[in-house]
Design a protein around this motif. Sequence first.
Motif, short mmCIF file in Angstrom:
data_model
loop_
_atom_site.label_atom_id
_atom_site.label_comp_id
_atom_site.label_asym_id
_atom_site.label_seq_id
_atom_site.Cartn_x
_atom_site.Cartn_y
_atom_site.Cartn_z
N ARG A 187 10.03 37.90 48.68
CA ARG A 187 10.13 38.11 50.13
C ARG A 187 11.58 38.10 50.62
NH1 ARG A 187 10.85 35.54 54.83
NH2 ARG A 187 11.26 33.52 53.81
N ILE A 188 12.38 37.16 50.10
CA ILE A 188 13.74 37.00 50.63
C ILE A 188 14.76 37.91 49.95
CG2 ILE A 188 13.28 34.63 51.37
CD1 ILE A 188 14.80 33.64 48.93
N LEU A 189 14.36 38.57 48.86
CA LEU A 189 15.25 39.51 48.19
C LEU A 189 15.25 40.86 48.91
CD1 LEU A 189 14.80 39.16 44.32
CD2 LEU A 189 16.95 39.00 45.59
N LYS A 190 16.41 41.49 48.94
CA LYS A 190 16.50 42.86 49.46
C LYS A 190 15.82 43.81 48.48
CE LYS A 190 21.05 42.09 51.59
NZ LYS A 190 22.49 42.49 51.55
N PRO A 191 15.28 44.93 48.94
CA PRO A 191 14.80 45.95 48.01
C PRO A 191 15.93 46.34 47.05
CG PRO A 191 14.08 46.47 50.23
CD PRO A 191 15.04 45.30 50.36
N GLY A 192 15.64 46.35 45.77
CA GLY A 192 16.67 46.60 44.77
C GLY A 192 17.37 45.33 44.33
N GLY A 193 17.01 44.17 44.93
CA GLY A 193 17.62 42.90 44.55
C GLY A 193 17.05 42.37 43.24
N TRP A 194 17.75 41.40 42.65
CA TRP A 194 17.40 40.91 41.31
C TRP A 194 17.09 39.41 41.32
CZ3 TRP A 194 17.41 43.66 36.57
CH2 TRP A 194 17.72 45.03 36.71
N VAL A 195 16.15 39.02 40.47
CA VAL A 195 15.90 37.61 40.19
C VAL A 195 16.24 37.37 38.72
CG1 VAL A 195 13.44 38.05 39.68
CG2 VAL A 195 14.21 35.73 40.25
N VAL A 196 16.93 36.25 38.47
CA VAL A 196 17.38 35.91 37.11
C VAL A 196 16.90 34.49 36.84
CG1 VAL A 196 19.36 35.64 35.58
CG2 VAL A 196 19.40 37.39 37.38
N ILE A 197 16.11 34.32 35.76
CA ILE A 197 15.46 33.04 35.47
C ILE A 197 15.77 32.60 34.05
CG2 ILE A 197 13.26 31.83 35.30
CD1 ILE A 197 12.14 33.89 37.30
N HIS A 198 16.27 31.38 33.92
CA HIS A 198 16.56 30.80 32.61
C HIS A 198 15.57 29.67 32.38
CE1 HIS A 198 19.10 29.70 29.17
NE2 HIS A 198 18.94 28.43 29.53
N THR A 199 14.90 29.67 31.23
CA THR A 199 13.92 28.63 30.93
C THR A 199 13.72 28.51 29.43
OG1 THR A 199 11.71 27.80 31.53
CG2 THR A 199 11.90 30.18 31.08
N MET A 200 12.77 27.67 29.02
CA MET A 200 12.49 27.42 27.61
C MET A 200 11.48 28.45 27.11
SD MET A 200 11.74 23.45 28.44
CE MET A 200 10.41 24.05 29.47
N ASP A 201 11.48 28.69 25.80
CA ASP A 201 10.56 29.64 25.19
C ASP A 201 9.63 28.91 24.23
OD1 ASP A 201 9.22 31.72 24.01
OD2 ASP A 201 11.01 32.83 23.40
N ILE A 202 8.41 28.62 24.69
CA ILE A 202 7.44 27.87 23.90
C ILE A 202 7.01 28.63 22.65
CG2 ILE A 202 5.48 28.79 25.22
CD1 ILE A 202 5.69 25.20 23.91
#
Length: 301
Positions: A187-202
């Motif tokens: 919702r809060i990202l502009k169209p064309g905006g990016w999300v970047v997520i760092h986490t563990m890989d089970i």
Amino acid sequence: MEFVACNLCGSSRARLRFPSTLARRRSRAPDFRCTSDGYGIHPPIVQCLECGLVYTNPRYETAEITETYRAMEDPLYVLEREGRVLTFERHLRPIEQLLGPGRGRRLLDVGCHVGVFLEIAQAHGWEAWGVEPSRWAVEVARSRGLRVVEGTLREAAFPEAWFDVVTMWDVIEHLSDPMGELREIHRILKPGGWVVIHTMDIESPFARLLGPRWPWLMEMHLYYFSRRTLQHMLERAGFRFHHAAAEGRYLRLGYLATRVRALFPTLGALLSRLVRAARLECLPVYINLGDLFTAYACKPE
């Protein structure tokens, strides 16, 4: 404790993957700090029979978890600043290779803690914002002149289509409702905006090799993603998945020795003595065992 359905597909059908080890808890209150060394201490961990998502069930109630993070203080995190700076410099590099330099564009770091990544992003030309539930961490970040909103992402109520990039570094696994968080990010990202997520890989080879001794099986972690399950969750939240890549972190050698000691007391004690004797406590070392990854996805225009 409360029982929950799968946050990805909604199914209540699951198999037990790792039994509870809370009976091994040390004689202190549950520790949800970023620098906790409570490896191997966790509630029951199950795997959804429909989609494969791995998560804690039953778990502490959401209100209790939220209040725990609001009250959390973690001075050791500040002492380990050098390793965090090197790690976040490395994390920002592929973002700018993919999206270009900041040039005043707006970036939000969810769960920004004391704001180390915000400082790095700001120095690279981004208008950097953070949101963080810990009152203590917010005070530390604001004392450094950083833009940090106290509370959860939903409580922050940012305007729609306001950010160019949203990041989460080692945060999504702590959330009670990661799907809801991703939808709010959408919702809060502009169209064309990016999300970047760092986490563990089970499902990484290292995690599979160690099984129940994998150190990231901890009380404070509620979800254990694989690249596949995180991709599916991002897509169900409305994002277009781009790619994921293994990415490690920098640790001071002295701090690394304390982590090893929590897992293997004898070996860790020997390593700590050797590091102190050689006066190498502050030497930064890069660790990448392939069990941490960063995922990149965009909001379609």
